[in-house]
Design a protein around this motif. Structure first.
Motif, short mmCIF file in Angstrom:
data_model
loop_
_atom_site.label_atom_id
_atom_site.label_comp_id
_atom_site.label_asym_id
_atom_site.label_seq_id
_atom_site.Cartn_x
_atom_site.Cartn_y
_atom_site.Cartn_z
N PHE A 84 0.83 -1.21 0.00
CA PHE A 84 0.00 0.00 0.00
C PHE A 84 0.87 1.26 0.00
CE2 PHE A 84 -3.52 -2.79 1.10
CZ PHE A 84 -4.59 -2.17 0.47
N LEU A 85 2.09 1.15 0.46
CA LEU A 85 2.99 2.30 0.47
C LEU A 85 3.63 2.53 -0.89
CD1 LEU A 85 4.68 1.74 3.94
CD2 LEU A 85 3.06 3.54 3.34
N GLU A 86 3.30 1.70 -1.87
CA GLU A 86 3.86 1.83 -3.22
C GLU A 86 2.83 2.32 -4.23
OE1 GLU A 86 5.48 -1.98 -4.23
OE2 GLU A 86 6.63 -2.15 -2.37
N LEU A 87 1.65 2.73 -3.76
CA LEU A 87 0.59 3.16 -4.68
C LEU A 87 0.93 4.49 -5.34
CD1 LEU A 87 -2.58 2.37 -2.51
CD2 LEU A 87 -1.21 0.83 -3.93
N SER A 88 0.38 4.70 -6.53
CA SER A 88 0.54 5.95 -7.28
C SER A 88 -0.84 6.44 -7.71
CB SER A 88 1.40 5.73 -8.52
OG SER A 88 2.71 5.36 -8.17
N HIS A 112 -9.84 5.93 5.40
CA HIS A 112 -9.75 5.17 6.64
C HIS A 112 -8.56 4.23 6.53
CE1 HIS A 112 -13.34 2.93 4.62
NE2 HIS A 112 -12.22 2.63 4.03
N GLY A 113 -7.66 4.53 5.60
CA GLY A 113 -6.46 3.74 5.40
C GLY A 113 -5.40 4.03 6.44
N SER A 114 -4.35 3.23 6.40
CA SER A 114 -3.26 3.40 7.35
C SER A 114 -2.56 4.73 7.15
CB SER A 114 -2.25 2.26 7.18
OG SER A 114 -2.86 1.00 7.39
N PRO A 115 -2.15 5.40 8.23
CA PRO A 115 -1.40 6.65 8.11
C PRO A 115 -0.14 6.44 7.26
CG PRO A 115 -2.09 6.30 10.38
CD PRO A 115 -2.41 5.04 9.64
N GLY A 116 0.14 7.39 6.39
CA GLY A 116 1.31 7.32 5.53
C GLY A 116 1.02 6.87 4.12
N VAL A 117 -0.09 6.15 3.91
CA VAL A 117 -0.41 5.63 2.59
C VAL A 117 -0.74 6.77 1.62
CG1 VAL A 117 -2.07 4.28 1.24
CG2 VAL A 117 -1.12 3.35 3.36
N ARG A 133 -4.06 18.94 3.31
CA ARG A 133 -3.77 18.02 4.39
C ARG A 133 -4.35 16.65 4.08
NH1 ARG A 133 -6.79 20.56 9.49
NH2 ARG A 133 -5.67 18.85 10.51
N THR A 134 -3.78 15.64 4.71
CA THR A 134 -4.30 14.27 4.56
C THR A 134 -4.92 13.86 5.89
OG1 THR A 134 -2.13 13.35 5.15
CG2 THR A 134 -2.62 13.61 2.81
N LEU A 135 -6.12 13.32 5.81
CA LEU A 135 -6.87 12.92 7.00
C LEU A 135 -7.17 11.44 6.93
CD1 LEU A 135 -9.49 15.83 6.98
CD2 LEU A 135 -7.45 15.69 8.44
#
Length: 218
Positions: A84-88, A112-117, A133-135
């Motif tokens: 999930f940290l590799e999404l574009s 509602h995804g993991s923080p940082g994604v 901002r990202t929430l």
């Protein structure tokens, strides 16, 4: 029917392409076609937990879905989740967000995804400057489509719910936003049509660009 002061975007599938997660499944011996089922089970598990009054993070719900649908080991499930940290972003995302930004409309993400994604995906797409901002509703331990998630997001942005719009490619997400008093905007990505059994939202658009056009035309 005025133009919203803040437009929030759902993240997974709406803005970011989940293909790297599908590739990770294949890398670990699973069919790529399993991804929609795993992702759908993840959403079902997380939303059900919220309704039942139990807290479950996105990563925990995703791991649960993988455990239910595959025989992957704990370590392999963790490696698939790391994808999930590799999404574009999808190709249509940058021009859509830029139009809102240039028009002076505040843009945020609400997942509602993991923080940082979301942050990693926006950075990879070079569009971080377009997003204020990202929430993530993990901050209030409530999965969308609970009203609490949307009302918290509006409060975090300092606007009344009716001054905020939620753009998503998931009908259930748009429904939740509308029930919380936001302007709901749906366009197709993985869903072909807005769920016919649900009340129609303020905007049903054929694509993301048209969804932004509709908001700016208010």
């Amino acid at each position: 029917m005025s133009r919203p002061g803040v437009v929030a975007f759902d993240v997974n599938e709406t803005l970011l392409d989940l293909s790297p997660v599908g590739a990770a499944l294949v890398e670990h011996g699973q069919p790529a076609a399993l991804l929609p089922t795993v992702f759908g089970r993840t959403l079902h598990t997380g939303a059900a937990a919220t309704v039942a009054g139990v807290w479950l993070s996105f990563r925990a719900a995703f791991d649960s879905a993988l455990a239910q649908l595959t025989d992957l080991s704990d370590g392999d499930r963790a490696r698939v989740a790391d994808a999930f940290l590799e999404l574009s972003p999808h190709p249509d995302v940058e021009p859509a967000l830029r139009r809102l930004h240039d028009a002076g409309v505040r843009v945020v993400t609400l997942s509602h995804g993991s923080p940082g994604v979301a942050e990693a995906g926006l950075e990879r797409g070079g569009i971080t400057p377009l997003v204020e901002r990202t929430l993530t509703s993990e901050s209030v331990r409530a999965w969308k489509p609970s009203r609490e998630a949307y009302l918290w997001a509006a409060g975090a942005c300092g606007v009344a719910p009716d001054r905020m719009a939620l753009v998503a490619a998931h009908g259930w997400d748009v429904l939740g936003a509308e029930r919380a008093g936001l302007t709901g905007v749906w366009f197709p990505r993985t869903e072909r049509v807005y769920p016919p059994g649900l009340p129609a939202p303020a905007v049903v658009a054929p694509d993301l660009a048209s969804a932004v056009d509709a908001l700016l035309a208010r």
